[in-house]
Design a protein around this motif. Structure first.
Motif, short mmCIF file in Angstrom:
data_model
loop_
_atom_site.label_atom_id
_atom_site.label_comp_id
_atom_site.label_asym_id
_atom_site.label_seq_id
_atom_site.Cartn_x
_atom_site.Cartn_y
_atom_site.Cartn_z
N THR A 101 14.87 41.35 -13.03
CA THR A 101 13.99 42.37 -13.62
C THR A 101 14.76 43.27 -14.58
O THR A 101 15.91 43.65 -14.31
N HIS A 102 14.11 43.62 -15.68
CA HIS A 102 14.74 44.47 -16.69
C HIS A 102 13.74 45.53 -17.17
O HIS A 102 12.60 45.20 -17.51
N PHE A 103 14.19 46.77 -17.19
CA PHE A 103 13.38 47.87 -17.68
C PHE A 103 13.77 48.21 -19.13
O PHE A 103 14.96 48.21 -19.47
N ILE A 104 12.77 48.51 -19.96
CA ILE A 104 13.01 49.05 -21.30
C ILE A 104 12.24 50.36 -21.39
O ILE A 104 11.00 50.37 -21.36
N PHE A 105 12.97 51.47 -21.43
CA PHE A 105 12.35 52.79 -21.56
C PHE A 105 12.42 53.23 -23.02
O PHE A 105 13.46 53.11 -23.66
N VAL A 106 11.30 53.74 -23.51
CA VAL A 106 11.24 54.22 -24.89
C VAL A 106 10.73 55.66 -24.88
O VAL A 106 9.61 55.92 -24.42
N GLU A 107 11.56 56.59 -25.35
CA GLU A 107 11.20 58.01 -25.33
C GLU A 107 11.56 58.67 -26.66
O GLU A 107 12.39 58.15 -27.41
N GLU A 108 10.94 59.80 -26.92
CA GLU A 108 11.30 60.56 -28.11
C GLU A 108 12.43 61.55 -27.80
O GLU A 108 13.41 61.64 -28.51
N GLU A 109 12.27 62.26 -26.70
CA GLU A 109 13.27 63.25 -26.31
C GLU A 109 13.73 63.00 -24.88
O GLU A 109 12.94 62.55 -24.03
N VAL A 110 14.99 63.32 -24.62
CA VAL A 110 15.54 63.17 -23.27
C VAL A 110 16.41 64.38 -22.95
O VAL A 110 16.84 65.10 -23.85
N ASP A 111 16.64 64.58 -21.67
CA ASP A 111 17.60 65.58 -21.21
C ASP A 111 18.77 64.81 -20.60
O ASP A 111 18.60 64.11 -19.58
N LYS A 112 19.93 64.91 -21.18
CA LYS A 112 21.08 64.12 -20.74
C LYS A 112 21.59 64.54 -19.36
O LYS A 112 22.39 63.85 -18.76
N ARG A 113 21.10 65.70 -18.88
CA ARG A 113 21.47 66.15 -17.53
C ARG A 113 20.52 65.58 -16.48
O ARG A 113 20.76 65.71 -15.28
N ASN A 114 19.45 64.95 -16.94
CA ASN A 114 18.41 64.43 -16.07
C ASN A 114 18.92 63.28 -15.20
O ASN A 114 19.73 62.46 -15.63
N ARG A 115 18.47 63.21 -13.94
CA ARG A 115 18.91 62.16 -13.00
C ARG A 115 18.58 60.77 -13.51
O ARG A 115 19.36 59.83 -13.36
N MET A 116 17.42 60.64 -14.12
CA MET A 116 16.99 59.34 -14.62
C MET A 116 17.90 58.88 -15.76
O MET A 116 18.28 57.70 -15.84
N PHE A 117 18.27 59.81 -16.62
CA PHE A 117 19.19 59.49 -17.73
C PHE A 117 20.52 58.98 -17.18
O PHE A 117 21.04 57.95 -17.62
N LYS A 118 21.04 59.70 -16.20
CA LYS A 118 22.32 59.32 -15.61
C LYS A 118 22.22 57.98 -14.87
O LYS A 118 23.16 57.18 -14.90
#
Length: 323
Positions: A101-118
């Protein structure tokens, strides 16, 4: 982008990819490249797509845990979810993604401190896509034209970019119009560009500020009335004028600090080729005048929103005051 290209070339894919930034064309391009490389075209059995906030995380996890149907990969694309700015239970699942399984997330803005980002950074690839620099953008435009056996000079190419902006989706549309209009002719000219290409609103605002700075009041007002005739709202025009004065103020200060054009572009949030235009325009304004203009724009907006001033007249007053 380089790592994504390598993964596709080697046919070796990470459990998760995050593609984010302001350039919609590039985000869609690499999202589709990854999808096609893993599950091909038209495979609805092994491809799932989610868009927007309020996505059911348990449903996503259930799909992710399902083995692909007569294929090597299952792909889940999740767009504009807000997972990378807010808390999401999906972050804990990133360490447990099945190999297929492979996820592709597409976003405009992110918070680099966010758990999901990490979490995605730990197991996969993260690519920020905010458009190309000036050199690569020019090469890209020239390459699209060359596919249809069209050529363009450096001077005409810059004229084209200054008129149409740097949004790659819009540029692709404008290039298609140019190719059709030129027909059998090999070389694209400025006359072709003026004939079929749409001047972006930001460029019209730039022309208006030029007229204001040069004290050509009649021309500045004429440009404003043209925008109104095109059904642009006065408040949208006011927002862009305010933004323009603010960028001029930033560029003027950054120039004083000795920053290079590339750094100015990044910090001010404008295309690299546009910095040169702003640098020319700042010579027409002193720093105190620019600060006053930004404040006056805010005052006009406040008076309009509180009903003390009609929006159309408020923008007119702003143009008259500084021209």
């Amino acid at each position: 982008m380089k790592f994504i290209k390598e993964d596709i070339k080697l046919n070796q894919f990470k459990p998760a990819y995050l593609i984010y930034g302001s350039e919609v064309y590039l985000k869609n391009l690499y999202k589709n490249k990854l999808k096609v490389a893993m599950v091909g075209e038209g495979d609805s059995m092994n491809y799932s797509h989610f868009d927007g906030k309020g996505i059911d995380v348990p449903e996503v996890i259930g799909i992710a845990n399902t083995l692909p149907f007569f294929a090597d990969h299952r792909v889940i694309v999740i767009e504009n979810s807000g997972f990378f700015k807010n808390a999401s239970d999906l972050a804990d699942y990133m360490k447990n993604i099945p190999e297929s399984t492979h996820f592709i997330f597409v976003e405009e803005e992110v918070d680099k401190r966010n758990r999901m980002f990490k979490a995605v950074k730990e197991v996969g690839r993260i690519s920020e896509m905010n458009g190309m620099d000036e050199a690569n953008l020019k090469l890209w435009v020239a390459s699209l034209l060359s596919k249809d056996n069209k050529k363009i000079t450096e001077k005409t190419l810059m004229y084209f970019l200054n008129k149409t902006g740097s949004d790659m989706e819009n540029l692709q549309t404008e290039i298609e119009k140019l190719v059709c209009y030129a027909m059998d002719r090999d070389v694209i000219t400025e006359i072709d560009i003026d004939a079929v290409c749409t001047t972006q609103l930001e460029n019209k605002i730039f022309q208006m500020i030029d007229a204001i700075a040069s004290k050509r009041q009649e021309q500045a007002l004429a440009l404003y009335y043209d925008l109104l005739a095109l059904k642009e709202k006065p408040m949208s025009i006011l927002f862009l004028i305010t933004r323009h004065f603010n960028i001029l103020l930033q560029i003027k200060e950054m120039k004083r600090l000795g920053m290079g054009n590339s750094e100015m572009s990044q910090k001010a949030g404008v295309p690299p080729f546009a910095v040169k235009k702003y640098l020319t325009q700042i010579n027409n304004f002193t720093t105190p005048v620019l600060k006053e203009a930004v404040t006056y724009c805010t005052d006009i907006e406040e008076m309009i929103k509180t009903g003390r001033l009609i929006d159309k007249i408020g923008v007119e007053l702003l143009i008259v005051k500084y021209s």
